[in-house]
Design a protein around this motif. Structure first.
Motif, mmCIF file in Angstrom:
data_model
loop_
_atom_site.group_PDB
_atom_site.id
_atom_site.type_symbol
_atom_site.label_atom_id
_atom_site.label_comp_id
_atom_site.label_asym_id
_atom_site.label_seq_id
_atom_site.Cartn_x
_atom_site.Cartn_y
_atom_site.Cartn_z
ATOM 1 N N GLU A 49 36.742 34.490 31.587
ATOM 2 C CA GLU A 49 36.831 35.623 32.523
ATOM 3 C C GLU A 49 35.631 36.604 32.881
ATOM 4 O O GLU A 49 35.624 37.613 33.448
ATOM 5 C CB GLU A 49 37.978 36.772 31.935
ATOM 6 N N SER A 51 33.080 37.692 34.943
ATOM 7 C CA SER A 51 32.712 37.415 36.442
ATOM 8 C C SER A 51 31.392 36.940 36.870
ATOM 9 O O SER A 51 31.102 36.546 38.073
ATOM 10 C CB SER A 51 32.501 39.025 37.255
ATOM 11 N N ILE A 66 32.504 35.820 40.495
ATOM 12 C CA ILE A 66 33.892 35.877 40.860
ATOM 13 C C ILE A 66 33.854 37.409 41.627
ATOM 14 O O ILE A 66 33.645 38.446 40.862
ATOM 15 C CB ILE A 66 34.933 35.856 39.784
ATOM 16 N N GLU A 67 34.501 37.469 42.585
ATOM 17 C CA GLU A 67 34.485 38.656 43.379
ATOM 18 C C GLU A 67 35.832 38.596 44.277
ATOM 19 O O GLU A 67 36.205 37.574 44.994
ATOM 20 C CB GLU A 67 33.357 39.009 44.288
ATOM 21 N N CYS A 71 36.085 32.736 43.420
ATOM 22 C CA CYS A 71 35.108 32.082 42.732
ATOM 23 C C CYS A 71 33.801 31.323 43.521
ATOM 24 O O CYS A 71 34.443 30.431 44.301
ATOM 25 C CB CYS A 71 35.278 31.238 41.631
#
Length: 218
Positions: A49, A51, A66-67, A71
């Motif tokens: 998890e 980011s 990740i935003e 991804c």
């Protein structure tokens, strides 16, 4: 150098876009793409998890961010500067969100945003030569730090998902076997009842037949 670029939706691992010309100079490019897809699958199950993460694989290294449930991942040579790799991903993220943000959640087919390849290729060219004045300035940008981003090994990362798959497969197999055993148990019980009551039924049948024949004769 940047070798591969892939973008996927984190909620279900659906690939949204990738660099169409990527991987031509990479031996076993398809193998690394399969690793990326396995990573996306893990992310869709809520694993890894962080980011931002870097993942070592053979002579290369995956970097991802990740935003907004998306991804953005690239594969580079291990010697390629980590800071440039993440700034490359940031550029992709900013443009992808600007152009496609409203359609990301509703995309239903793989590579729905394949036209984004044009921007990927144009941006990748800007980052290929680490000695350009532009990229040297980015490397010297003290406001953008990547030292805290975790680096892990691909076997370590994907191994977690493989173990979960094995558990899931074992659970499915046990469930299937339980159903088979239950069906066999019912058949055995049925056969036991038949063996137990069949003689009694035969006797009653013979007696009934004798009474019927006797009544007809009289």
């Amino acid at each position: 150098m940047v070798k591969l670029t892939m973008i996927a939706r984190v909620t279900d691992g659906l690939p949204l876009a990738e660099g169409l010309d990527d991987g031509r100079d990479v031996k076993d490019a398809e193998f690394y793409k399969q690793q990326v897809k396995a990573l996306f699958k893990n992310l869709s199950r809520g694993q890894n998890e962080a980011s931002r993460m870097s993942i070592e694989t053979g002579p290369y290294i995956f970097h991802y961010i990740i935003e907004g449930r998306v991804c953005y991942l690239t594969m580079c040579d291990r010697a390629y500067p980590k800071k440039l790799a993440y700034q490359y991903l940031e550029d992709l993220k900013n443009e992808f969100e600007r152009v496609n943000e409203a359609q990301i959640e509703t995309a239903a087919r793989p590579y729905a945003f394949i036209k984004f390849d044009t921007f990927i290729q144009k941006t990748k060219k800007l980052y290929q030569d680490t000695h350009t004045q532009r990229n040297i300035a980015k490397l010297n940008d003290e406001l953008y730090e990547v030292h805290q981003i975790m680096t892990r090994n691909v076997q370590e990362v994907l191994g977690v998902g493989e173990k979960l798959d094995q558990v899931s497969q074992m659970s499915s197999r046990l469930t299937s076997e339980s159903r088979i055993y239950a069906d066999k148990a019912r058949d055995l019980n049925r056969q036991a009842l038949i063996r137990k009551w069949a003689p009694v039924a035969i006797v009653f049948g013979v007696v009934f037949l004798l009474f019927w024949v006797k009544s007809k004769l009289w």
